[in-house]
Design an enzyme around this catalytic site. Structure first.
Site, mmCIF file in Angstrom:
data_model
loop_
_atom_site.group_PDB
_atom_site.id
_atom_site.type_symbol
_atom_site.label_atom_id
_atom_site.label_comp_id
_atom_site.label_asym_id
_atom_site.label_seq_id
_atom_site.Cartn_x
_atom_site.Cartn_y
_atom_site.Cartn_z
ATOM 1 N N TYR B 429 12.287 18.212 -111.288
ATOM 2 C CA TYR B 429 11.689 19.367 -111.994
ATOM 3 C C TYR B 429 12.383 20.692 -111.690
ATOM 4 O O TYR B 429 13.262 20.745 -110.861
ATOM 5 C CB TYR B 429 10.176 19.416 -111.844
ATOM 6 C CG TYR B 429 9.516 19.583 -110.496
ATOM 7 C CD1 TYR B 429 10.178 20.015 -109.358
ATOM 8 C CD2 TYR B 429 8.145 19.313 -110.387
ATOM 9 C CE1 TYR B 429 9.504 20.175 -108.168
ATOM 10 C CE2 TYR B 429 7.462 19.471 -109.188
ATOM 11 C CZ TYR B 429 8.157 19.906 -108.085
ATOM 12 O OH TYR B 429 7.482 20.059 -106.914
ATOM 13 N N GLU B 430 12.016 21.708 -112.422
ATOM 14 C CA GLU B 430 12.698 23.023 -112.375
ATOM 15 C C GLU B 430 14.191 22.901 -112.676
ATOM 16 O O GLU B 430 15.004 23.629 -112.108
ATOM 17 C CB GLU B 430 12.499 23.698 -111.006
ATOM 18 C CG GLU B 430 11.088 24.167 -110.736
ATOM 19 C CD GLU B 430 10.649 25.335 -111.601
ATOM 20 O OE1 GLU B 430 11.521 26.059 -112.130
ATOM 21 O OE2 GLU B 430 9.433 25.509 -111.776
ATOM 22 N N GLY B 431 14.558 22.024 -113.598
ATOM 23 C CA GLY B 431 15.962 21.765 -113.887
ATOM 24 C C GLY B 431 16.455 20.633 -113.015
ATOM 25 O O GLY B 431 16.499 20.779 -111.789
#
Lengths: 577, 577
Positions: B429-431
């Protein structure tokens, strides 16, 4: 988006790369050839894809449960097991003497890959039965064999291996389960075992436990352990005094009932010689450990199938050369890197598995004693490599395949996170991968004073010399082999220094595996032009080049770790951890 | 056997290695010093160990559930959150203008490590609220800020970031949620978002969703996305038109309610400029990504605590020098190797996190514009490195710590397998970490024509030159830095070639991280003799040597992969995957 059996690759491997004529002639006399092999493998692949794979995710969700002290397996498993047995898969490589089909172990290994890849929880049921049957075949009395083997081979009855206790895992010498003599050669077995795969189930039939326990006055440690056959139901049909204490709650393989087993004065019979139980279990350790290695490989392949299909369909992000529209993520370099990494392991690993399995068949059935002996030693050498490297690369592959799915890989519905959780156990059971590395570096290298491992490297070198062209693939493999030889000679020189061996072992094993994969890639690339399959002709050399340019260089870094020696590991006092 | 906050290490880092005087003088004027810092960190450590860690395994088992369309969190979570907010932790680094304590972000990062390590599912609640509050602080209208920020900062209300849709993950340009103008500057938001952490809960208070959506006639792609504030309860107290569609069933962070969110014409207000919503979200991306990196580090430390304690107690197997009795497994080389690998990452990573966090504080509060600007660029450069490398090493660390437990690591009761499952999300997550690597190699290297990265390397080199003695640690780090510089110049030279950048990025980022860790280990080893703690004085140089001899060599292999270029990745046609 589902399990695709690797039939095309198997056809290539068994017709263009390996020659089944190299198997002992016993098999040819029985009419075994590559045509029969492929027909069988296609059938196993179909069963894996159509029956086992669809049960995998539902089995993970449903898990197993206890009802009135009995294990209820996930819906569909009992029925699938019945069909598996009816189709003869339990008997595939078992000896005809007890109803087996007597096919090469090479076939068994390839079936194992597909069954485990499609559904590891399922694959352990027949796998453990086979292991128990092998131990019984090798060490049981004639009476025990006649009483139990035919129905274990047919799959009507199943088998369980009960080794581990709470305080005795890697170190079985610490086990405390007792065996006390009863009348008529029987024993009363008392103790609690943990982590017992297939400890109980609802498939019907008897369940045959092979239990390690101590006789009265047995010596301490591993030299005081004996092996007993303890059936769930006694020959007169009454239940034996054993019960499931609990189901283990595990990270994965939820559809596999891993049990805490209580033996409360359960009636058992000695298998083999008193106090030599560990040796009896180790008889089948090579094939069991190869089986575990194939589990890692099988899950890696299964995870690849889903990830590659997803990557070709999922549109997300632009590519450097792809214009304004979102591209299939297979066009992104990082996604390709992950998928190619999985394949570069899986396809070389599968080839290596065949090579090792053929050595097993030679070791058992070759007409020449020296050939049997040589093959047996090669199997011993390579067993820890296959077990540890296949399961480490297998786990890493499952993680990469999951990563291809981004956030969708973290949720359960796609099944990718299950592959990661299931693959993880294979690095742990049947001897942790750290134990495998110690076995390789501390024991197997020293076989015949180093002659076995040196001979193996010589064989690799001879194969490399037979290749014309393909220098860009052969040269890096030759360099890695030279590095491996250097590390090996170093370890042979310090073989008396347990600390040095221990410190080097894990990285050394991985270098060993990388060289073996490189050796296989050379063989694959050499054989590829002979394939009838245009896709194979095109893909194999590309994958070989990917392997040597992007994975094989790991060997250099690992070698540096090995050369750093034991000092950096030993320097910190235990109290400062 | 439980979570031990790294207070001794923090004391060392904040008093012997780093100098909090280097923070902007604003903080000194407010009376912030290392004494206050350590008192706060001890308090946060106590809360993490005594309140959050004991909820971690029960939270994993209980998970979250839906009841009448509402999310019920695991037992104890609501109460812990209330205490967390009451103790002021939500307000730690928030601006005093809206009730924050205005402490350095460096403090926030160190608290984040402990909270996330003790209980990642919990840590995401305040973490996401903080992120939403930061975006609102930077881009919201004065009216929105006054209406929402004070109660978000206090922890009375919580925040949610609603970005991802089923067909728009990494590629947010594909998102389809609509925003249609209503009266009085409000908008009706309609669409479905997935993977929404903390999407709903039962902690009480309003839940403030920051939602990305498209205005009518917005341009296609990322330039047509706007950001909206959509509260669960409207200012008049009535429920807004939003609902939880489902809870995601995930591999881990089971106590964190990751939701499918439906916005059915929900009322929202624009945050920032129309069609510039992605930019508004990216304002806080650096701190969010560092937060995720710290999650990987925190779990690695938490897993280490349990594994080290277990390894000192568990007796199993003999050691080369240990006689006949079973030894604590900490004496086995492979167990030491795994534990040392975790520490060699965690302790260098923690130091690097402090260094980067101090740059964040400088970038925000330094009195000199040029200093602010320079620090901001360093933060931009290092953000993808921290996010990806900390979570990759963090996951690998959790796996190694689990392996220390053997079979006991695979069952749930010890909590080791939970660390692995929880740590896995941070790589996604978050890229995803692949996206981080592309951000570093394809975007951050090119800042100021390469001057930022070159300046950073120069700074590392200058630090290395300041060290006397310790050549066996400094020399390998210097060599790795030279290699990293070579790779960097290569990537700068081919920066227009997206395929080359993409092919190199993941391995390049890992080399970058290894050099940063090496730089930190040199600093740690240099500072260690100044510690009052005899254990630190003894352990740190040993760990530094372990890192340079057994982990840093990876850089060479990774560099070889980078140098192999894009060819091996591009050669296989997509149809042959």
């Amino acid at each position: 988006m589902s399990y695709v059996p690797p039939i095309d690759d198997l056809r290539f491997l068994l017709t263009s790369m390996f020659d089944l004529e190299d198997l002992p002639k016993l098999f040819r006399e029985q009419g075994f050839d590559s045509g029969l092999a492929l027909a069988l493998l296609e059938e196993a692949g179909r069963f894996s894809a159509e029956t086992l794979a669809p049960l995998n995710l539902p089995g993970d969700t449903a898990g197993c449960r206890m009802e009135n002290g009995k294990v209820i397996t996930a819906p569909g498993f009992a029925n699938a097991y019945r069909r598996y047995a009816e189709n003869g898969w339990c008997a595939l490589s078992a000896t005809p003497e007890f109803g087996g089909q007597g096919l090469p172990h090479t076939m068994q290994v390839l079936v194992d890959e597909m069954v485990s890849g499609a559904n590891l929880s399922f694959g352990l049921f027949p796998g453990l039965t086979r292991g128990a049957a092998e131990a019984l075949t090798a060490h049981g009395s004639e009476a025990l064999k006649q009483a139990y083997l035919p129905r274990m081979v047919s799959g009507e009855w199943s088998g369980v291996m009960a080794l581990t206790e709470a305080a005795a895992g890697t170190d079985l010498g610490l086990l405390r389960t007792k065996a006390e003599p009863l009348a008529e050669g029987a024993f009363a077995i008392t103790g609690t075992k943990i982590f017992i795969s297939s400890g109980d189930h609802d498939f019907g039939g008897n369940i045959i436990h092979l239990v390690l326990a101590r006789l009265p006055d047995a010596p301490a440690g591993v030299k005081g352990i004996s092996l007993f056959l303890v059936p769930k139901f006694l020959p007169d049909g009454t239940p034996n005094s054993l019960s499931v204490g609990a189901l283990e709650h595990k990270m994965g393989i939820h559809a596999q009932p891993t049990c805490v087993m209580n033996y409360d004065g359960a009636t058992g019979w000695l298998v083999g010689v008193p106090n030599r139980g560990l040796n009896a279990m180790f008889t089948m350790m090579n094939t069991e450990r190869l089986f575990v290695g194939l589990q890692g490989l099988g899950i890696a392949h299964a995870a690849y199938c889903k990830a590659a299909a997803y990557a070709k369909e999922r549109l997300q992000g632009r590519t450097p050369s792809g214009g304004m529209n979102p591209a299939p993520i297979i066009e992104h370099a990082d996604v390709r890197r992950m998928l190619l990494s999985v394949r570069a392991f899986v396809e070389a690993g599968r080839a290596l598995a065949i090579w090792v399995a053929m050595q097993i068949d030679i070791s058992r059935h070759h007409e020449d004693t020296a050939a049997r002996d040589a093959a047996d030693k090669l199997v011993s050498l390579l067993t820890p490599v296959v077990k540890a490297a296949f399961t480490d690369f297998g786990f890493e592959s499952a993680v990469m395949a999951q990563q291809v799915f981004g956030g969708h890989g973290y949720v359960r519905e796609w099944g990718m996170e299950q592959f990661v959780r299931d693959a993880r156990i294979a690095q742990i059971y049947e001897g942790t991968n750290g134990v495998q590395a110690l076995d390789l570096a501390g024991r197997k290298l020293g076989m015949d004073g180093g002659a076995v491992v040196r001979g193996f490297f010589h064989r690799i070198e001879a194969d490399l010399c037979k290749v014309e062209g393909l220098e860009d693939i052969v040269t890096p493999v030759r360099e890695a082999l030279a590095l491996l030889r250097e590390l090996t000679e170093h370890l042979l020189a310090v073989s008396a220094d347990g600390a040095e061996i221990g410190a080097a072992s894990v990285e050394y094993l991985r270098v060993f595996a990388l060289v073996c994969f490189g050796w296989m890639w050379v063989g694959i690339a050499k054989a590829a032009p002979g394939s009838e399959d245009a896709g194979i002709r095109e893909a194999k050399p590309v994958l070989a080049r990917f392997f040597v340019t992007r994975m094989l260089p790991q060997a250099g870094a690992l070698a540096a770790s090995v050369k750093a020696g034991a000092g950096p590991l030993a320097a910190l006092p235990s109290s400062l951890f």
